[in-house]
Design a protein around this motif. Structure first.
Motif, PDB file in Angstrom:
ATOM      1  N   LYS A  11       0.748  -1.416  -0.082  1.00  0.00           N
ATOM      2  CA  LYS A  11      -0.107  -0.101   0.135  1.00  0.00           C
ATOM      3  C   LYS A  11       0.930   1.322  -0.181  1.00  0.00           C
ATOM      4  CE  LYS A  11      -3.009   1.084   3.147  1.00  0.00           C
ATOM      5  NZ  LYS A  11      -4.094   0.904   4.167  1.00  0.00           N
ATOM      6  N   HIS A  12       1.848   1.137   0.902  1.00  0.00           N
ATOM      7  CA  HIS A  12       2.773   2.489   0.956  1.00  0.00           C
ATOM      8  C   HIS A  12       3.607   2.526  -0.386  1.00  0.00           C
ATOM      9  CE1 HIS A  12       2.855   3.900   5.014  1.00  0.00           C
ATOM     10  NE2 HIS A  12       2.437   2.843   5.487  1.00  0.00           N
ATOM     11  N   VAL A  14       2.323   1.806  -3.374  1.00  0.00           N
ATOM     12  CA  VAL A  14       1.425   2.224  -4.499  1.00  0.00           C
ATOM     13  C   VAL A  14       1.271   3.719  -4.108  1.00  0.00           C
ATOM     14  CG1 VAL A  14      -1.002   2.366  -5.232  1.00  0.00           C
ATOM     15  CG2 VAL A  14       0.328   0.260  -4.675  1.00  0.00           C
ATOM     16  N   VAL A  15       1.040   4.197  -2.774  1.00  0.00           N
ATOM     17  CA  VAL A  15       0.849   5.379  -2.514  1.00  0.00           C
ATOM     18  C   VAL A  15       2.161   6.416  -2.976  1.00  0.00           C
ATOM     19  CG1 VAL A  15       0.438   7.019  -0.654  1.00  0.00           C
ATOM     20  CG2 VAL A  15      -0.860   5.089  -0.834  1.00  0.00           C
ATOM     21  N   ILE A  16       3.273   5.867  -2.546  1.00  0.00           N
ATOM     22  CA  ILE A  16       4.567   6.635  -3.013  1.00  0.00           C
ATOM     23  C   ILE A  16       4.531   6.524  -4.423  1.00  0.00           C
ATOM     24  CG2 ILE A  16       6.851   6.349  -2.871  1.00  0.00           C
ATOM     25  CD1 ILE A  16       6.794   5.174  -0.011  1.00  0.00           C
ATOM     26  N   ILE A  18       2.270   6.794  -6.620  1.00  0.00           N
ATOM     27  CA  ILE A  18       1.392   7.943  -7.309  1.00  0.00           C
ATOM     28  C   ILE A  18       1.628   9.262  -6.869  1.00  0.00           C
ATOM     29  CG2 ILE A  18      -0.982   8.433  -7.582  1.00  0.00           C
ATOM     30  CD1 ILE A  18      -1.830   5.721  -6.675  1.00  0.00           C
ATOM     31  N   GLY A  19       2.220   9.492  -5.787  1.00  0.00           N
ATOM     32  CA  GLY A  19       2.696  10.460  -5.313  1.00  0.00           C
ATOM     33  C   GLY A  19       3.827  11.085  -6.311  1.00  0.00           C
ATOM     34  N   MET A  22       2.660  12.194  -9.340  1.00  0.00           N
ATOM     35  CA  MET A  22       2.056  13.398  -9.270  1.00  0.00           C
ATOM     36  C   MET A  22       2.956  14.608  -9.141  1.00  0.00           C
ATOM     37  SD  MET A  22      -1.544  12.718  -7.196  1.00  0.00           S
ATOM     38  CE  MET A  22      -1.637  14.716  -7.115  1.00  0.00           C
ATOM     39  N   THR A  23       3.976  14.519  -8.526  1.00  0.00           N
ATOM     40  CA  THR A  23       5.098  15.734  -8.242  1.00  0.00           C
ATOM     41  C   THR A  23       6.054  15.809  -9.188  1.00  0.00           C
ATOM     42  OG1 THR A  23       6.239  14.231  -6.369  1.00  0.00           O
ATOM     43  CG2 THR A  23       4.817  16.077  -5.662  1.00  0.00           C
ATOM     44  N   TYR A  24       6.133  14.764 -10.012  1.00  0.00           N
ATOM     45  CA  TYR A  24       7.143  14.587 -11.153  1.00  0.00           C
ATOM     46  C   TYR A  24       7.277  16.014 -12.006  1.00  0.00           C
ATOM     47  CZ  TYR A  24      10.623  12.834 -14.109  1.00  0.00           C
ATOM     48  OH  TYR A  24      11.859  12.464 -14.903  1.00  0.00           O
ATOM     49  N   PRO A  25       5.926  16.363 -12.437  1.00  0.00           N
ATOM     50  CA  PRO A  25       6.163  17.465 -13.301  1.00  0.00           C
ATOM     51  C   PRO A  25       6.817  18.871 -12.623  1.00  0.00           C
ATOM     52  CG  PRO A  25       3.854  16.511 -13.481  1.00  0.00           C
ATOM     53  CD  PRO A  25       4.760  15.679 -12.527  1.00  0.00           C
ATOM     54  N   LEU A  26       6.430  18.854 -11.466  1.00  0.00           N
ATOM     55  CA  LEU A  26       6.993  20.186 -10.717  1.00  0.00           C
ATOM     56  C   LEU A  26       8.279  20.093 -10.564  1.00  0.00           C
ATOM     57  CD1 LEU A  26       4.185  20.132  -7.938  1.00  0.00           C
ATOM     58  CD2 LEU A  26       4.259  21.779  -9.869  1.00  0.00           C
ATOM     59  N   VAL A 268      -4.859  22.379   5.955  1.00  0.00           N
ATOM     60  CA  VAL A 268      -5.706  21.114   6.011  1.00  0.00           C
ATOM     61  C   VAL A 268      -6.870  21.157   6.672  1.00  0.00           C
ATOM     62  CG1 VAL A 268      -5.758  18.814   6.709  1.00  0.00           C
ATOM     63  CG2 VAL A 268      -3.776  19.732   5.393  1.00  0.00           C
TER      64      VAL A 268
ATOM     65  N   MET B 119      -3.198   4.657   8.124  1.00  0.00           N
ATOM     66  CA  MET B 119      -1.967   4.579   7.596  1.00  0.00           C
ATOM     67  C   MET B 119      -1.034   5.573   8.400  1.00  0.00           C
ATOM     68  SD  MET B 119      -1.577   4.734   3.593  1.00  0.00           S
ATOM     69  CE  MET B 119       0.232   4.232   2.593  1.00  0.00           C
ATOM     70  N   VAL B 128       1.633  15.861   0.157  1.00  0.00           N
ATOM     71  CA  VAL B 128       2.063  15.693  -1.158  1.00  0.00           C
ATOM     72  C   VAL B 128       0.946  15.578  -2.213  1.00  0.00           C
ATOM     73  CG1 VAL B 128       3.199  14.011  -2.735  1.00  0.00           C
ATOM     74  CG2 VAL B 128       4.090  14.432  -0.345  1.00  0.00           C
ATOM     75  N   TYR B 129      -0.005  15.013  -1.919  1.00  0.00           N
ATOM     76  CA  TYR B 129      -1.219  14.694  -2.790  1.00  0.00           C
ATOM     77  C   TYR B 129      -2.021  16.301  -2.675  1.00  0.00           C
ATOM     78  CZ  TYR B 129      -0.889   9.794  -3.377  1.00  0.00           C
ATOM     79  OH  TYR B 129      -0.346   8.700  -3.499  1.00  0.00           O
ATOM     80  N   TRP B 187      -5.475  16.166 -11.820  1.00  0.00           N
ATOM     81  CA  TRP B 187      -4.175  16.470 -11.003  1.00  0.00           C
ATOM     82  C   TRP B 187      -4.580  17.024 -10.018  1.00  0.00           C
ATOM     83  CZ3 TRP B 187      -0.433  20.525 -10.994  1.00  0.00           C
ATOM     84  CH2 TRP B 187       0.813  20.122 -10.558  1.00  0.00           C
TER      85      TRP B 187
END
Lengths: 277, 316
Positions: A11-12, A14-16, A18-19, A22-26, A268, B119, B128-129, B187
């Protein structure tokens, strides 16, 4: 390894992943900004090739005036908007949350509805009014609406917050002879700090990122905000010189990123309780 | 409780108590209240309601800022029916809203559910998201997008590494340009995700435990407990994101260089409105467009509220 541990690890992972995606373009933009020109578009990787600041030096002066001018302009607009929102929204919120008056429900309903009102419906007459006042190419059209609590979202956020403060505090102060203004200024405002910080952060970010209204009101290069200056840079950039443009894009995002790092907690909480953008 | 919840409550409370004579103290309180509301009331009249009325009038005129408005009646509204660029821009906007919002919310809910289950490092992952949501509306990210999806951009370099050499020039291709804006909106799923996370935390753990005792599997627990209990949050996100998506502007403007091109494929309704009003100074027509936008947004919000009674579950 137990299956549970394996599951958690997966799970970690997968989450990492995807993260990262997502941040790759930046990250790519950041690295591209310090790359030599021809390398930008031949290397999808993240290792800097040019590793010097030539793009920043070139970009800094390529929008006409030094880029610092636009950063200052955006900061002034944001500062005015923040002060406006803090004062006017907290006043309105106090009235809605604590005071009884005829028309409260109707006004409160109207206030909630204006949160959802598209700005386009008012922009033309607003533009006419502000241009009659000679305010085009000043920061007033961007600040005065904030002084008049038109960011109803923050009024709502503060109403929510004040409702969570025990009424007994107000009543105790009343018995001690405090008037409404003192209760607002000396009891509620200090206790509302988290809501005020959230308002400050969001006002800053939204003002900094704003483009539509700034594009309309700021047409003189000396008055350009960072967003508008960046746009003029896009227009004047030929296909081959994206390095400086990327460098200035990065510069324009730094303040938002810093505020994000510092104010994460409030951001948040702010969206979680009221559902911001 | 969200702003939408408040509106629901206000509506439900219904009729007003009859007004009685006010005591001295009550009168004082009322006076204080209106004093505190002075900035907001001034804003309502001068910045919001007044301009709204004015814009309704301007929408019935021909007005270029220089000469006084010339009354036309409904001509601007009728003209829209024959304006092919306008009808196209409506289509572009609808595609954008109704493709990107469901995808964005599905991603938000999916990731929120994964992150929710106790988690470790939740706060870090959440940040991050969320980051793209914070930056996604900026000119800088739109500039980035233009390069990512350019003919020789990062995406096509990545595809080339995978052996795909005939990929389109995304932002320069009328068939794919709008798609890049949809991707950009998806995104930024972090903001609704944070709202989902807050909602998921409200679901009582005891319900899951009871269901587990009864032998309910993962999927059953999600479908029968989680989903029904967070329908109000889903509803809230749907309403909000649809309203936002209809007003999207910056990304299309920057990615297309202000043109809405190629071939009007990224011509959002808002962008056409901007060009009409502030490019050609047809303020009457632009105002009429703004009112059409308001009616569309209001209509979809109303439909959402109406439909909510069939699928949103309130336990209050």
């Amino acid at each position: 390894m137990t299956t549970d541990a394996l599951k958690t690890a997966t799970k970690h992972l997968v989450v990492i992943l995807i993260g990262l995606a997502m941040t790759y373009p930046l990250a790519w933009m950041l690295v591209s900004a310090v790359r030599d020109e021809p390398d930008i578009f031949t290397t999808p990787g993240l290792w800097p090739v040019g590793d010097d600041l030539a793009n920043f030096v070139e970009g800094w002066d390529s929008a006409g005036l030094p880029f610092s001018r636009y950063l200052v302009n955006s900061s002034l607009i944001a500062l005015g908007a923040i002060v406006g929102n803090l004062v006017s929204c907290s006043m309105a919120a106090y009235a809605f949350a604590r005071l009884r008056f005829r028309g409260r429900r109707v006004f409160f309903g109207i206030m909630l509805l204006t949160i959802m009102l598209p700005i386009h419906v008012v922009i033309v007459p607003q533009y006419v009014i502000f241009s009659q006042l000679g305010w085009v190419n000043t920061f007033w059209p961007l600040i005065v609406p904030k002084l008049l609590a038109t960011d109803a979202f923050f009024v709502f956020l503060m109403v929510q917050f004040i409702r969570g403060i025990p009424r007994e505090l107000d009543e105790a102060a009343r018995i001690d002879g405090a008037g409404f203004f003192r209760i607002y200024a000396q009891i509620l405002l200090p206790l509302m700090r988290p809501a005020l910080v959230t308002t400050t952060i969001f006002t800053f970010i939204w003002t900094w990122n704003d483009f539509f209204t700034q594009l309309i009101y700021l047409t003189d290069p000396a008055m350009f905000s960072t967003s508008v200056a960046l746009r003029s840079l896009v227009d004047s950039t030929s296909a081959s010189s994206w390095g400086p443009l990327f460098a200035m894009s990065v510069v324009s995002l730094v303040p938002v990123f810093v505020v994000f790092l510092v104010g994460q907690k409030y951001i948040v909480q702010g969206i979680a309780t009221t559902g911001g953008k | 409780m969200s702003a939408l919840g408040e509106l629901r409550t206000l509506r439900r409370q219904g009729a007003h108590k009859g007004s009685q004579a006010l005591s001295e103290a009550a009168r004082k309180e009322e006076r204080a209240a209106y004093l505190f509301l002075v900035p907001w009331l001034a804003g309502l009249v001068l910045i919001t309601a007044g301009p709204m009325v004015a814009s309704l009038y301007v929408s019935l005129t021909d007005y270029n800022l220089l000469q006084p408005p010339e009354f036309l009646g409904l001509a601007n509204y009728l003209q829209m029916l024959d304006d092919e660029r306008l009808l196209n821009s409506l289509g572009v906007t609808f595609v954008y809203v109704f493709v990107s919002v469901p995808l964005q919310l599905a991603a938000a809910l999916g990731i929120a559910v994964v992150l929710n289950r106790g988690m470790r490092g939740l706060a870090f992952y959440r940040s991050v998201y969320y980051l793209p949501s914070l930056l996604g509306g900026s000119v800088a990210v739109a500039v980035l997008w233009r390069r990512l999806f350019g003919a020789d951009g990062l995406v096509n370099q990545g595809l080339a590494l995978l052996g795909v050499h005939d990929a389109p020039a995304w932002v320069a291709d009328p068939d794919t340009a709008l798609g890049t804006l949809v991707v950009l909106n998806v995104w930024t799923f972090g903001a609704p995700m944070v709202i989902f996370l807050a909602g998921l935390r409200q679901v009582p753990v005891s319900l899951y435990e009871a269901a587990a005792v009864d032998g309910a599997g993962r999927w059953a627990r999600f479908a029968r407990i989680t989903l029904p209990l967070i329908t109000p949050i889903i509803f809230f996100n749907v309403v909000l994101q649809i309203i936002h998506a209809f007003q999207a502007f910056t990304q299309a403007f920057i990615v297309s260089g202000g043109t809405g091109g190629p071939s009007d494929s990224t011509m959002f309704f808002t962008l056409y409105l901007y060009q009409t009003g502030f490019g050609n100074f047809q303020m009457g027509y632009a105002s009429a467009m703004a009112w059409v936008l308001l009616v569309i947004v209001a209509a979809f919000t109303a439909i959402n509220f109406w439909a909510s009674r069939f699928w949103v579950f309130y336990d209050d």
